[in-house]
Design an enzyme around this catalytic site. Structure first.
Site, short mmCIF file in Angstrom:
data_model
loop_
_atom_site.label_atom_id
_atom_site.label_comp_id
_atom_site.label_asym_id
_atom_site.label_seq_id
_atom_site.Cartn_x
_atom_site.Cartn_y
_atom_site.Cartn_z
N LEU A 155 -10.71 -7.07 -12.54
CA LEU A 155 -12.12 -6.80 -12.29
C LEU A 155 -12.91 -7.03 -13.58
O LEU A 155 -12.43 -6.75 -14.68
CB LEU A 155 -12.30 -5.36 -11.79
CG LEU A 155 -11.62 -5.06 -10.45
CD1 LEU A 155 -11.53 -3.57 -10.20
CD2 LEU A 155 -12.35 -5.77 -9.31
N MET B 208 -4.25 -6.23 -7.20
CA MET B 208 -3.76 -7.23 -8.13
C MET B 208 -4.82 -8.20 -8.63
O MET B 208 -4.50 -9.27 -9.12
CB MET B 208 -2.60 -8.01 -7.49
CG MET B 208 -1.46 -7.12 -7.04
SD MET B 208 -0.87 -5.98 -8.31
CE MET B 208 0.24 -7.04 -9.21
N ARG C 140 -15.56 -15.31 -9.83
CA ARG C 140 -15.19 -13.90 -9.85
C ARG C 140 -16.40 -13.02 -9.50
O ARG C 140 -16.27 -12.07 -8.72
CB ARG C 140 -14.64 -13.53 -11.24
CG ARG C 140 -13.68 -12.36 -11.25
CD ARG C 140 -13.17 -12.08 -12.65
NE ARG C 140 -12.13 -13.02 -13.09
CZ ARG C 140 -10.85 -12.89 -12.77
NH1 ARG C 140 -10.47 -11.92 -11.96
NH2 ARG C 140 -9.95 -13.74 -13.21
N HIS D 262 -0.26 2.01 -13.08
CA HIS D 262 0.36 0.84 -13.71
C HIS D 262 1.84 1.16 -13.90
O HIS D 262 2.19 2.25 -14.39
CB HIS D 262 -0.31 0.55 -15.06
CG HIS D 262 0.25 -0.62 -15.77
ND1 HIS D 262 -0.03 -1.92 -15.41
CD2 HIS D 262 1.12 -0.70 -16.82
CE1 HIS D 262 0.64 -2.74 -16.22
NE2 HIS D 262 1.33 -2.03 -17.07
N GLY E 133 0.77 -1.23 0.00
CA GLY E 133 0.00 0.00 0.00
C GLY E 133 0.80 1.28 0.00
O GLY E 133 0.33 2.33 0.47
N SER E 134 2.02 1.26 -0.55
CA SER E 134 2.81 2.51 -0.55
C SER E 134 2.14 3.60 -1.38
O SER E 134 2.19 4.78 -1.01
CB SER E 134 4.23 2.24 -1.05
OG SER E 134 4.24 1.98 -2.44
N ASN E 135 1.47 3.21 -2.47
CA ASN E 135 0.74 4.23 -3.25
C ASN E 135 -0.47 4.74 -2.46
O ASN E 135 -0.79 5.94 -2.51
CB ASN E 135 0.27 3.65 -4.59
CG ASN E 135 1.36 3.71 -5.65
OD1 ASN E 135 1.66 4.78 -6.16
ND2 ASN E 135 1.96 2.59 -5.94
#
Ligand code: GRF
Length: 199
Positions: A97, A94, A69, A113, A16-18
């Site tokens: 969807l 990751m 899914r 991305h 979760g650095s972004n």
């Protein structure tokens, strides 16, 4: 239109650095605030980091839904819709969807991305850039559409590829730029500015 600041939900799968960079940017006169950090992995380190920053978190483990899914996405939608997001940021998320999921948020879902799209959609972007002998690499923030990594580009940041680079050293250099680019693109996006930002 909700009154008060625009509500941003951030989807993560790992560190979760972004997400941290995005959360830290939404202060002061920024027109948006983070309202949820949601992961497909209950053990994602980013959930702990979000909780430490006082952001509500939720997790829906994708593994019990193996192959189903639609079932996973129905479960993911519950906490996501409960947060009443105006904008969704995929940040190191990751899971792919489905178009049915995406169309509910089309036009207000962003992703970062780690390549200069349209080059290298999909995985292993840094190794592919090295294998191709590219002299530059970088990251792209784009609107999410049904086609993977193919929506309108909202921003890009470039880095040089150095002769001694490995996929890891290049990823580290790109990640620094991701943390600059994503918050800046989000700030413009929530202000209604979709002109591509080139850093
Ligand atoms: C980053 O390389 C990002 O480009 C990709 O996932 C990786 C980890 O991101 N989408 P984060 O540290 O979990 O934000």
């Amino acid at each position: 239109m909700t009154d008060g600041p625009l509500r941003v939900a951030i989807l993560i799968s790992g560190g979760g650095s972004n997400m941290v960079a995005l959360v830290r940017s939404m202060t002061g006169d920024h027109p948006a605030r983070p309202v949820l950090v949601l992961s497909n992995d209950p053990a994602a380190k980013g959930l702990q980091r979000a909780a430490e920053m006082g952001i509500p978190t939720a997790a829906v483990d994708h593994r019990p839904f193996r192959g189903d899914r639609a079932g996973f996405e129905a479960a993911l939608l519950r906490p996501l819709l409960a947060a009443r997001p105006d904008v969704i940021c995929l940040a190191g998320f990751m899971r792919i969807l489905t178009p049915a999921f995406i169309q509910q948020f089309q036009g207000r879902m962003l992703n970062i991305h780690p390549s200069l799209l349209p080059k290298y959609p999909g995985l292993h972007t840094h190794q592919r850039a090295l294998d191709a002998g590219d002299t530059e690499a970088g990251c792209t923030v784009h609107e999410v559409i049904a086609d993977l990594d193919a929506g309108p580009v909202l921003g890009q940041a470039r880095v040089p590829v150095l002769p001694a680079d490995t996929a890891d050293s290049l990823a580290d250099r790109v990640l620094v730029q991701e943390h600059r680019l994503y918050p800046e693109v989000l700030r413009r996006f929530v202000a209604g500015d979709r002109t591509p930002l080139i850093l």
